[in-house]
Every structure is written in C-alpha cells, then in structure tokens.
Scaffold this active site. Structure first.
Site, PDB file in Angstrom:
ATOM      1  N   HIS A 330      16.939 -44.108 -46.004  1.00  0.00           N
ATOM      2  CA  HIS A 330      18.284 -44.016 -45.139  1.00  0.00           C
ATOM      3  C   HIS A 330      17.901 -45.010 -43.877  1.00  0.00           C
ATOM      4  O   HIS A 330      16.762 -45.241 -43.384  1.00  0.00           O
ATOM      5  CB  HIS A 330      18.391 -42.714 -44.359  1.00  0.00           C
ATOM      6  N   ASP A 387      22.623 -37.622 -50.580  1.00  0.00           N
ATOM      7  CA  ASP A 387      23.088 -37.949 -51.821  1.00  0.00           C
ATOM      8  C   ASP A 387      21.846 -37.351 -52.942  1.00  0.00           C
ATOM      9  O   ASP A 387      22.496 -37.335 -54.094  1.00  0.00           O
ATOM     10  CB  ASP A 387      23.320 -39.210 -52.085  1.00  0.00           C
TER      11      ASP A 387
HETATM   12  C1  SDX Z   1      24.504 -43.061 -47.473  1.00  0.00           C
HETATM   13  O1  SDX Z   1      24.555 -45.309 -42.992  1.00  0.00           O
HETATM   14  C2  SDX Z   1      24.754 -44.174 -43.496  1.00  0.00           C
HETATM   15  O2  SDX Z   1      24.788 -43.230 -42.544  1.00  0.00           O
HETATM   16  C3  SDX Z   1      25.070 -43.878 -45.022  1.00  0.00           C
HETATM   17  C4  SDX Z   1      25.309 -42.353 -45.358  1.00  0.00           C
HETATM   18  C5  SDX Z   1      26.714 -41.808 -44.672  1.00  0.00           C
HETATM   19  O3  SDX Z   1      26.679 -40.475 -44.468  1.00  0.00           O
HETATM   20  O4  SDX Z   1      27.638 -42.555 -44.550  1.00  0.00           O
HETATM   21  O5  SDX Z   1      24.132 -41.412 -44.747  1.00  0.00           O
HETATM   22  C6  SDX Z   1      25.342 -42.182 -46.592  1.00  0.00           C
HETATM   23  O6  SDX Z   1      24.788 -44.049 -47.815  1.00  0.00           O
HETATM   24  C7  SDX Z   1      23.064 -42.474 -47.783  1.00  0.00           C
HETATM   25  C8  SDX Z   1      22.072 -43.481 -48.337  1.00  0.00           C
HETATM   26  C9  SDX Z   1      22.208 -43.353 -50.024  1.00  0.00           C
HETATM   27  N1  SDX Z   1      21.754 -44.555 -50.746  1.00  0.00           N
HETATM   28  C10 SDX Z   1      20.998 -44.212 -51.531  1.00  0.00           C
HETATM   29  O7  SDX Z   1      20.238 -43.289 -51.706  1.00  0.00           O
HETATM   30  C11 SDX Z   1      20.235 -45.824 -52.042  1.00  0.00           C
HETATM   31  C12 SDX Z   1      18.601 -45.873 -52.118  1.00  0.00           C
HETATM   32  N2  SDX Z   1      18.344 -46.034 -50.697  1.00  0.00           N
HETATM   33  C13 SDX Z   1      18.049 -47.655 -50.538  1.00  0.00           C
HETATM   34  O8  SDX Z   1      18.928 -48.203 -51.006  1.00  0.00           O
HETATM   35  C14 SDX Z   1      17.909 -47.691 -49.083  1.00  0.00           C
HETATM   36  O9  SDX Z   1      17.096 -46.855 -48.732  1.00  0.00           O
HETATM   37  C15 SDX Z   1      18.984 -47.717 -48.113  1.00  0.00           C
HETATM   38  C16 SDX Z   1      20.080 -48.729 -48.428  1.00  0.00           C
HETATM   39  C17 SDX Z   1      19.838 -46.368 -48.005  1.00  0.00           C
HETATM   40  C18 SDX Z   1      18.561 -48.222 -46.623  1.00  0.00           C
HETATM   41  O10 SDX Z   1      18.008 -49.472 -46.683  1.00  0.00           O
HETATM   42  P1  SDX Z   1      17.663 -50.155 -45.449  1.00  0.00           P
HETATM   43  O11 SDX Z   1      17.597 -49.484 -44.088  1.00  0.00           O
HETATM   44  O12 SDX Z   1      18.304 -51.613 -45.398  1.00  0.00           O
HETATM   45  O13 SDX Z   1      15.880 -50.384 -45.904  1.00  0.00           O
HETATM   46  P2  SDX Z   1      15.353 -51.355 -46.542  1.00  0.00           P
HETATM   47  O14 SDX Z   1      16.384 -51.639 -47.702  1.00  0.00           O
HETATM   48  O15 SDX Z   1      15.042 -52.371 -45.759  1.00  0.00           O
HETATM   49  O16 SDX Z   1      14.143 -50.821 -47.084  1.00  0.00           O
HETATM   50  C19 SDX Z   1      12.969 -50.658 -46.237  1.00  0.00           C
HETATM   51  C20 SDX Z   1      11.718 -50.653 -47.273  1.00  0.00           C
HETATM   52  C21 SDX Z   1      11.529 -51.757 -48.325  1.00  0.00           C
HETATM   53  O17 SDX Z   1      10.375 -52.060 -48.707  1.00  0.00           O
HETATM   54  P3  SDX Z   1       9.499 -53.163 -48.074  1.00  0.00           P
HETATM   55  O18 SDX Z   1      10.245 -54.431 -48.202  1.00  0.00           O
HETATM   56  O19 SDX Z   1       9.228 -52.787 -46.378  1.00  0.00           O
HETATM   57  O20 SDX Z   1       8.194 -53.299 -48.811  1.00  0.00           O
HETATM   58  O21 SDX Z   1      11.757 -49.329 -47.828  1.00  0.00           O
HETATM   59  C22 SDX Z   1      12.021 -49.664 -49.198  1.00  0.00           C
HETATM   60  C23 SDX Z   1      12.360 -51.100 -49.462  1.00  0.00           C
HETATM   61  O22 SDX Z   1      11.977 -51.814 -50.827  1.00  0.00           O
HETATM   62  N3  SDX Z   1      12.900 -48.725 -49.675  1.00  0.00           N
HETATM   63  C24 SDX Z   1      13.066 -48.144 -50.998  1.00  0.00           C
HETATM   64  C25 SDX Z   1      14.107 -47.348 -51.277  1.00  0.00           C
HETATM   65  N4  SDX Z   1      14.786 -47.568 -49.958  1.00  0.00           N
HETATM   66  C26 SDX Z   1      13.968 -48.334 -49.478  1.00  0.00           C
HETATM   67  N5  SDX Z   1      12.000 -48.245 -51.895  1.00  0.00           N
HETATM   68  C27 SDX Z   1      12.401 -47.351 -53.192  1.00  0.00           C
HETATM   69  N6  SDX Z   1      13.397 -46.640 -53.200  1.00  0.00           N
HETATM   70  C28 SDX Z   1      14.326 -46.825 -52.375  1.00  0.00           C
HETATM   71  N7  SDX Z   1      15.107 -45.541 -52.226  1.00  0.00           N
END
Ligand code: SDX
Length: 468
Positions: A330, A387
């Site tokens: 998140h 989720d």
């Molecule tokens: C919702 O914003 C809100 O409030 C949203 C929400 C709401 O109520 O409106 O809470 C609802 O959207 C919840 C989130 C649902 N999405 C998912 O579950 C999809 C999976 N999650 C990811 O796509 C991700 O965690 C995000 C998009 C939710 C957040 O991404 P960020 O904050 O942009 O973080 P990032 O992508 O920069 O990741 C940071 C690191 C990276 O690794 P490095 O490059 O540092 O090595 O964490 C890793 C990412 O690769 N990473 C994950 C991961 N999420 C982040 N690695 C594996 N699996 C994951 N799910």
C-alpha cells in the site's frame, strides 16, 4: 533574498487565489521556527516556506504555495506524489505508519463494529454522527431518490456484455448534465449507486432490471436488487446484510486515493460532480487500486494449492517477473491496513454462517503467513491490504470476481460524495501540475524532400523494418 513573511491567512488565500479556508489548517504562528528555508545553491537565493500542521499530529507539510520571485523557475518533481499533499481536507485521516484510519475522527474499528453504512455516509458528508431523527430523514431521502431514469437503464442494457465497472461508469456518466440547475445533487448518487451496481450485476448475467424496493433498508435494498428472482422474491439473510454493510463501511473513504483524487481533479475543472464520480470509478478499476480485489481471487485461483505458494512468492520478488502479490502493499500503510484486519476477522464468521467452505481462504492465510516472514516483504513493509480478504467474503456471498470492484465503488460512493461536496463549495485551483521536460530542444521544420538525409529523422517502426 528570503521570502517576506506572509501576512494573515487572508493574504495567503489571496495568494493562492483558491478561496480555500486555510484557517481550518493549523498554521503555526508566523514562520520563525515553523518553516523551512529553501536555498538554491546555484544562486544563493533563499525562500522561507511555512510548515502547516494537520489537526491530528499527522504529517506536517511545507506550503510550496509561497514559492515565487527567484524561485518562479524552480518546481518540484514527485511522480505519483508519494511525498506531496495535493489539497487540504477535513474528511478522513490516515496514519500509515500506525495503521490508523479515522472518518471525521472516528476510528474505523469502532464504525465497523457499531455503526451502519447509512450512519457512516451521513458522518462523512456532514462531519457528525446523525441523531436518530437525522438518520431517519437521510435514509428516507436515500430511498426516495433510489430510482434512475430510463436512459440510464438503457445504457446498462446496451453495455450488458462489458465488465460491470464499464457498465456503472457509463451509467453514472449518463446521469451527468451540463446545466447546474438540472444536475443530480451529488448526495443523491449515494441513493442511486445501489440501483446502478445491483442492476449492472443483474443485466450482465442476463436478468432484467429490478426497481429499488423503497420499503427495504438501504443495504438490504441493494441485496434484494442483486439476488431477487424476476418476480422480485428475495429472502433476506441478516448475516449477509450485516457483512455487506460492514464491507461498505470499510470501503467508504480513504482520503486522497487515486480514484478520489481523480474525481477532485475533474471537479476542479468546473465539471458536474456526477461526471467527476464517473471519472473516479474509471480510476478505481485498475488492478493496482480497486481492481485488486478481483485480481486477488484470480491469483488465489491460479495458485490453486498451498504447496504452490513458494513458487508465487518467488515470482512476486523477481524483478524480471511482472507478477505482484495482489492484495499486498500500500502506498500509505507501512503497517497493517486496519480494514484488512477487520475483514480477515470476519471472513471466518461470514463463511461459517453461510455454510461455505472456501479452500482459497486457507491459501490466503498461508500466503499471508509466508509473505509476512519473508525478508523481501518485511524490508518493504508490504502487508495485506483491504483487498486481500474482501474477495473471499464476496465470493461466499455468491458474487463473481468481476463484481468485487463495483461493490468497492458501492461503498466508496459515500466518500466520493463527501469529497465532491467539500470542494464544490470551496473549489481548489484547477489541477494543473507542471512537468520536467526532457524532450528535443527547439529545432526548425524539415521539408519532406530533405527528411531521408537528415540525421536522426528516420524512426523505424517495429512492424515496418523495410523503412530503414
Ligand atoms: C487500494 O491509495 C489508497 O488508499 C488505495 C486503497 C483505497 O482504499 O482507496 O487503499 C485501495 O488500492 C489498495 C491497494 C490494492 N492494490 C494491490 O493490492 C495491488 C498490489 N500492490 C501493489 O501494486 C503496490 O503495493 C501498490 C500499488 C498498492 C503500492 O505501490 P507503491 O506505493 O507505488 O510502491 P511501489 O510500487 O513503489 O513498491 C515499492 C517496492 C517495490 O520494490 P523495489 O523496487 O523497492 O525493490 O515494493 C515492491 C515493489 O516492487 N512491491 C511489491 C508489491 N507491492 C510493492 N512486490 C510484490 N508484490 C506487491 N504487491
């Protein structure tokens, strides 16, 4: 040259030109220690910028609105805005480090346990919990305005082969109007969304449109439209109704998430708040956002059995693999998402009361345990989000995965309306960020006859190698 100390709050409003009531923001007296000094080391120019504080001790912010003079040609870059507050709001407070979520100051745990979605929707809009009479009036208004016009029904039928998110986005857009005097008041969207979402479900599975039964309470009215037979017969199940109501409460608002920010951007252009909500619905659909609940179920189905979990955890960590653990991570929560905790606690209760055995729950639990002990996820503070478990409960309620995000929207409509009403009265400036341009410098036009000879002119499209 340091910035002159600003005058009163009114001066700052004038500077911002947005008419925003900054007095609601605790602007610490003067600048003095409550400021940062920005120094451009190339020129020695300095700007003193005030620090504004949240009312709850959350993040302080640097008010960049005072940047001017020597700094007019210096902007800030923050793709995706992980370090940027886009606006001031009084509605929802999140502390991602502490796993705190409060609607108008009330902890989500208390609202989920003691409130109803109608009470929560009223709270988000009005800023206070309703009295018994106020709630009765609000619920009656939501029943009175639950109908949608025939052209909206026609849109749902016309799009019956599309994803239900496309159906509800188009149906909400069909309610928009350019004339303020004929526009649907934003809060009536709380009344109409159940009719739109439930009928997107019905019509997409081949059933006929079902009119809202105004004698039923809000959430039961939604479930009746979802599951009644073509003669309107439906036996309500209090466990189902309560679980659905709780899911709506947990999804009701989440401050400046991508979809609500999108809606605030659209309404900042002066567009109808209803069409701004439709824009928010489109943003919510993405699998990194509200579409994650559907993606979680598809992921659990793909994993299939507990012994395949390590394979998928390895893929989630592999930078060369686009697979992500859906329902994990998140932008704000770097601790447990409090909503995930509540839903996880209720998953067992709902499944057993509905006499549903879902092996995917066991896979979800095991996946969570493995991930939470893995250094990759620990180092990145990746925890289950709202989720991760919601889809398991919704599937136990006989909703197909493609209805999970529309149900997310059904809860979120309350927050979207509250945000629309927050900005329509005190409009933010039109959203118009800058960019860092790194494209070609100024160059003169090249006549066609000279283009084959000019260096760098030939862009070879992948599917036309003969053009080299
Ligand atoms: C919702 O914003 C809100 O409030 C949203 C929400 C709401 O109520 O409106 O809470 C609802 O959207 C919840 C989130 C649902 N999405 C998912 O579950 C999809 C999976 N999650 C990811 O796509 C991700 O965690 C995000 C998009 C939710 C957040 O991404 P960020 O904050 O942009 O973080 P990032 O992508 O920069 O990741 C940071 C690191 C990276 O690794 P490095 O490059 O540092 O090595 O964490 C890793 C990412 O690769 N990473 C994950 C991961 N999420 C982040 N690695 C594996 N699996 C994951 N799910």
């Amino acid at each position: 040259m340091s910035e002159k100390n600003p005058g009163s709050v009114e001066d700052r409003q004038a500077d911002h030109g947005a008419g925003r009531d900054y007095s609601q923001v605790t602007t610490k007296v003067g600048y003095g220690p409550n400021s940062v000094t920005l120094r451009d080391n190339r020129t020695g120019a300095e700007a003193e910028l005030p620090i504004l504080s949240s009312s709850t001790g959350g993040f302080d912010v640097i008010d960049l609105g005072r940047l001017s003079g020597d700094f007019n040609r210096l902007k800030t870059l923050d793709p995706g805005y992980p370090h940027t507050a886009s606006t001031v709001s009084n509605i929802t407070y999140i502390d991602g480090e502490q796993g705190i979520l409060q609607y108008r100051g009330y902890p989500i745990e208390q609202l989920a346990e003691q409130s109803t979605f109608m009470e929560t929707a009223y709270l988000l809009r009005e800023g206070e919990l309703p009295t018994k009479d106020q709630l009765a009036v609000f619920e009656q208004e939501m029943a009175d305005h639950a109908n949608v016009p025939d052209d909206v029904v026609d849109v749902l039928y016309a799009m019956r082969n599309k994803h239900p998110m496309a159906m509800i986005s188009a149906a909400v857009t069909a309610l928009a109007d350019e004339h303020p005097q004929s526009q649907v008041p934003p809060h009536h969207m709380i009344a109409k969304m159940p009719t739109i979402v439930a009928n997107a479900f019905r019509i997409s599975r081949g059933d006929d449109f079902m009119e809202p039964d105004k004698n039923r309470p809000y959430t039961e009215r939604f479930l009746h439209m979802c599951f009644a037979d073509d003669r309107g017969r439906y036996e309500s199940n209090p466990v189902l109704t309560e679980a659905m109501d709780k899911i709506f409460i947990l999804h009701a608002d989440h401050e400046q998430n991508a979809s609500t920010s999108t809606a605030r951007t659209v309404v900042s252009t002066g567009a109808d708040p209803v069409v701004a909500i439709a824009s928010g619905i489109n943003a919510l659909w993405g699998p990194k956002h509200g579409g994650a609940n559907q993606a979680v179920l598809l992921m659990l189905d793909e994993i299939g059995t507990v012994d395949r979990i390590p394979e998928f955890v390895a893929r989630a960590k592999d930078k060369d693999d686009s697979f992500r653990l859906m329902g994990f991570g998140h932008r704000i929560y770097k601790n447990f998402d409090p909503r995930a905790r509540i839903i996880k606690a209720h998953a067992d209760e709902v499944l057993s009361s509905l006499h549903v055995q879902d092996e995917k729950l066991a896979i979800a639990r095991e996946l969570e345990q493995i991930a939470l002990q893995d250094e990759y996820f620990i180092a990145r503070k990746l925890y289950p989000n709202v989720d991760f478990y919601s889809g398991i409960i919704l599937r136990a309620m006989n909703f197909p995965p493609n209805m999970f995000t529309p149900i997310f929207e059904q809860g979120r409509i309350a927050g979207q309306v509250a945000h629309m009403e927050e900005v329509v009265g005190k409009p933010d400036p039109i959203t118009r960020p800058y960019q860092l341009y790194q494209g070609p410098k100024k160059r003169d036009f090249v006549p066609m006859e000279r283009r084959d000879d000019e260096p760098g002119m030939t862009i070879v499209p992948d599917d036309h190698p003969e053009l080299v």
